[in-house]
Design a protein around this motif. Structure first.
Motif, PDB file in Angstrom:
ATOM      1  N   ALA A  16      54.434  98.095  63.984  1.00  0.00           N
ATOM      2  CA  ALA A  16      54.065  96.689  64.201  1.00  0.00           C
ATOM      3  C   ALA A  16      53.527  96.138  62.886  1.00  0.00           C
ATOM      4  N   VAL A  17      53.674  94.834  62.717  1.00  0.00           N
ATOM      5  CA  VAL A  17      53.242  94.198  61.480  1.00  0.00           C
ATOM      6  C   VAL A  17      52.303  93.042  61.810  1.00  0.00           C
ATOM      7  N   TYR A  18      51.059  93.168  61.352  1.00  0.00           N
ATOM      8  CA  TYR A  18      50.084  92.076  61.463  1.00  0.00           C
ATOM      9  C   TYR A  18      50.225  91.214  60.218  1.00  0.00           C
ATOM     10  N   THR A  19      50.399  89.922  60.396  1.00  0.00           N
ATOM     11  CA  THR A  19      50.588  89.018  59.254  1.00  0.00           C
ATOM     12  C   THR A  19      49.421  88.044  59.134  1.00  0.00           C
ATOM     13  N   PHE A  20      49.104  87.698  57.906  1.00  0.00           N
ATOM     14  CA  PHE A  20      48.030  86.744  57.613  1.00  0.00           C
ATOM     15  C   PHE A  20      48.575  85.720  56.628  1.00  0.00           C
ATOM     16  N   THR A  21      48.452  84.439  56.995  1.00  0.00           N
ATOM     17  CA  THR A  21      49.004  83.364  56.173  1.00  0.00           C
ATOM     18  C   THR A  21      47.982  82.256  55.994  1.00  0.00           C
ATOM     19  N   ILE A  22      47.898  81.739  54.779  1.00  0.00           N
ATOM     20  CA  ILE A  22      47.080  80.552  54.501  1.00  0.00           C
ATOM     21  C   ILE A  22      48.056  79.414  54.265  1.00  0.00           C
ATOM     22  N   LEU A  50      42.165  81.827  65.813  1.00  0.00           N
ATOM     23  CA  LEU A  50      41.721  81.873  64.424  1.00  0.00           C
ATOM     24  C   LEU A  50      41.526  80.482  63.837  1.00  0.00           C
ATOM     25  N   HIS A  51      42.243  79.496  64.369  1.00  0.00           N
ATOM     26  CA  HIS A  51      42.107  78.133  63.852  1.00  0.00           C
ATOM     27  C   HIS A  51      40.693  77.593  64.017  1.00  0.00           C
ATOM     28  N   ASN A  52      39.906  78.179  64.938  1.00  0.00           N
ATOM     29  CA  ASN A  52      38.522  77.736  65.094  1.00  0.00           C
ATOM     30  C   ASN A  52      37.692  78.072  63.860  1.00  0.00           C
ATOM     31  N   CYS A  53      38.080  79.107  63.141  1.00  0.00           N
ATOM     32  CA  CYS A  53      37.358  79.512  61.934  1.00  0.00           C
ATOM     33  C   CYS A  53      37.855  78.731  60.722  1.00  0.00           C
ATOM     34  N   ALA A  54      39.150  78.613  60.590  1.00  0.00           N
ATOM     35  CA  ALA A  54      39.757  77.875  59.478  1.00  0.00           C
ATOM     36  C   ALA A  54      41.133  77.401  59.941  1.00  0.00           C
ATOM     37  N   PRO A  55      41.329  76.108  60.119  1.00  0.00           N
ATOM     38  CA  PRO A  55      42.609  75.619  60.624  1.00  0.00           C
ATOM     39  C   PRO A  55      43.816  76.016  59.783  1.00  0.00           C
ATOM     40  N   ALA A  56      43.595  76.311  58.496  1.00  0.00           N
ATOM     41  CA  ALA A  56      44.705  76.673  57.619  1.00  0.00           C
ATOM     42  C   ALA A  56      45.094  78.145  57.714  1.00  0.00           C
ATOM     43  N   ASP A  57      44.296  78.964  58.386  1.00  0.00           N
ATOM     44  CA  ASP A  57      44.580  80.393  58.505  1.00  0.00           C
ATOM     45  C   ASP A  57      45.366  80.670  59.788  1.00  0.00           C
ATOM     46  N   THR A  58      46.412  81.449  59.662  1.00  0.00           N
ATOM     47  CA  THR A  58      47.174  81.862  60.839  1.00  0.00           C
ATOM     48  C   THR A  58      47.389  83.370  60.797  1.00  0.00           C
ATOM     49  N   ALA A  59      47.406  83.969  61.961  1.00  0.00           N
ATOM     50  CA  ALA A  59      47.662  85.405  62.090  1.00  0.00           C
ATOM     51  C   ALA A  59      48.736  85.605  63.135  1.00  0.00           C
ATOM     52  N   GLY A  60      49.480  86.684  63.015  1.00  0.00           N
ATOM     53  CA  GLY A  60      50.527  86.955  63.982  1.00  0.00           C
ATOM     54  C   GLY A  60      50.827  88.438  64.064  1.00  0.00           C
ATOM     55  N   LEU A  61      51.620  88.819  65.047  1.00  0.00           N
ATOM     56  CA  LEU A  61      51.986  90.217  65.240  1.00  0.00           C
ATOM     57  C   LEU A  61      53.490  90.304  65.483  1.00  0.00           C
ATOM     58  N   ARG A  62      54.148  91.111  64.662  1.00  0.00           N
ATOM     59  CA  ARG A  62      55.575  91.360  64.821  1.00  0.00           C
ATOM     60  C   ARG A  62      55.751  92.817  65.252  1.00  0.00           C
ATOM     61  N   ARG A  63      56.445  93.030  66.341  1.00  0.00           N
ATOM     62  CA  ARG A  63      56.665  94.390  66.849  1.00  0.00           C
ATOM     63  C   ARG A  63      58.067  94.861  66.459  1.00  0.00           C
ATOM     64  N   GLY A  64      58.134  96.042  65.889  1.00  0.00           N
ATOM     65  CA  GLY A  64      59.406  96.648  65.549  1.00  0.00           C
ATOM     66  C   GLY A  64      59.617  97.910  66.351  1.00  0.00           C
ATOM     67  N   PRO A  65      60.755  98.556  66.190  1.00  0.00           N
ATOM     68  CA  PRO A  65      61.031  99.777  66.968  1.00  0.00           C
ATOM     69  C   PRO A  65      60.094 100.931  66.647  1.00  0.00           C
ATOM     70  N   ARG A  66      59.619 100.998  65.400  1.00  0.00           N
ATOM     71  CA  ARG A  66      58.759 102.113  65.004  1.00  0.00           C
ATOM     72  C   ARG A  66      57.370 101.697  64.550  1.00  0.00           C
TER      73      ARG A  66
END
Length: 335
Positions: free
Chosen positions: A121-127, A103-119
């Motif tokens: 998953a959480v996709y996160t988006f941060t500037i 994602l940094h190729n589009c905007a270096p300040a944007d980050t994305a991530g994935l958190r997996r839980g037991p039930r």
């Protein structure tokens, strides 16, 4: 953090503003965005300026859900080669991993991530820019594009478990329900999309493994430090046109200290001075064929004296400005 984003961040902006009765070009120019760069993935613009333009449109057009409307118009097309990762990864989880990596190729300040839980998953988006105007509009656009990408990968019937945003609600509740189709939480710790774990293993239909390989090979070549040098190159080109292409000005545009800019460029085995010299050399080559006088070219290249341009021209091309101009005109005449 680099205060730049691809011009595609404003893809479809003009059409949306026009449909709401506004003047898109005037809005962009008022906030320092070149209208020619809007929608162009190959161009870079200031992230702060892009956010200001989006926020100004929402305010002036009395359209609080402008960011979400823009997301509907843009979808993953704004991501360029990263969109290929989304369309052609083997599973949804693989696609999210690829987006997080590139994602940094589009905007270096944007980050994305994935958190997996037991039930779930959480996709996160941060500037990661600390000071960003109208962050709420930009976040709603980003999450809107993310949910659209999930529907593209998992099927049109995909509905998140919930969506959370760090800012307060800025549009009517029904607007969010129409956009996301799920419960929303505001004032949260994260900007996120919650989805069932089983969605992660869902295969992406119609994928092309060869297209994925090509995209990954291309994106892998664009290292973060090389991308940074490209950002600086783009800024110098833009600022040179208004005779402001100095290290302090470029650093301010990138929300960095000048020494930090030089340190990052050193990681690419280059420097601000080398990039500026390269931009000037390329511009001189182009301008020499247009019939513009040497004194004018010197000014357009940011030199305070014509003699500085003459010395640079001799160093670049082994000839004087007049000799270069004559050679370039003759070359064009013979084409």
């Amino acid at each position: 953090m680099v205060n730049l984003t691809r011009g595609s961040a404003l893809l479809a902006f003009e059409d949306l503003v026009s449909s709401l009765g506004g003047d898109a070009e005037a809005l962009m120019r008022a906030h320092g965005v070149d209208p020619e760069a809007a929608g162009d993935y190959e161009r870079f613009i200031s992230y702060t300026a892009a956010a200001s333009v989006i926020g100004a449109a929402a305010r002036e057009l009395d359209c609080p859900d402008f960011g979400m409307r823009l997301a509907r118009s843009q979808d993953i097309k704004i991501l360029g080669p990263v969109a290929v990762i989304i369309r052609h990864s083997e599973t949804v989880a693989d696609a999210i991993e690829g987006v997080s990596r590139y994602l940094h190729n589009c905007a270096p300040a944007d980050t994305a991530g994935l958190r997996r839980g037991p039930r779930a998953a959480v996709y996160t988006f941060t500037i990661t820019l600390r000071q960003l105007p109208h962050r709420d509009q930009v976040v709603e656009r980003g999450l809107g594009i993310a949910v659209g990408a999930f529907r593209l990968m998992a099927g049109d019937d995909f509905v998140p478990l919930k969506v959370t945003m760090q800012h307060r609600r800025i549009s009517p509740a029904e607007t969010y329900r129409d956009m996301f189709g799920c419960p929303l939480e505001f004032g949260s710790d994260l900007n996120s999309v919650h989805l069932p774990n089983h969605v992660l293993t869902r295969p992406i239909r119609g994928r092309d493994a060869a297209a994925l390989t090509l995209a990954e090979n291309y994106l892998a070549l664009v290292r973060r430090d090389h991308s940074f040098a490209d950002h600086v190159h783009e800024l110098i080109q833009r600022l040179l046109a208004v005779n402001r292409a100095s290290l302090p000005v470029v650093a301010r545009e990138m929300a960095m200290h000048p020494r930090a800019v030089q340190r990052r460029l050193a990681q690419s085995d280059t420097s601000f001075e080398e990039i500026l010299d390269d931009v000037r050399r390329t511009m001189a080559w182009r301008l020499a064929a247009t019939g513009v006088q040497a004194s004018q070219i010197a000014t357009m290249l940011g030199y305070s004296e014509q003699s500085s341009y003459s010395r640079a021209c001799q160093r670049w091309y082994g000839e004087s400005p007049s000799q270069l101009a004559a050679r370039r005109r003759n070359t064009r005449a013979n084409v």
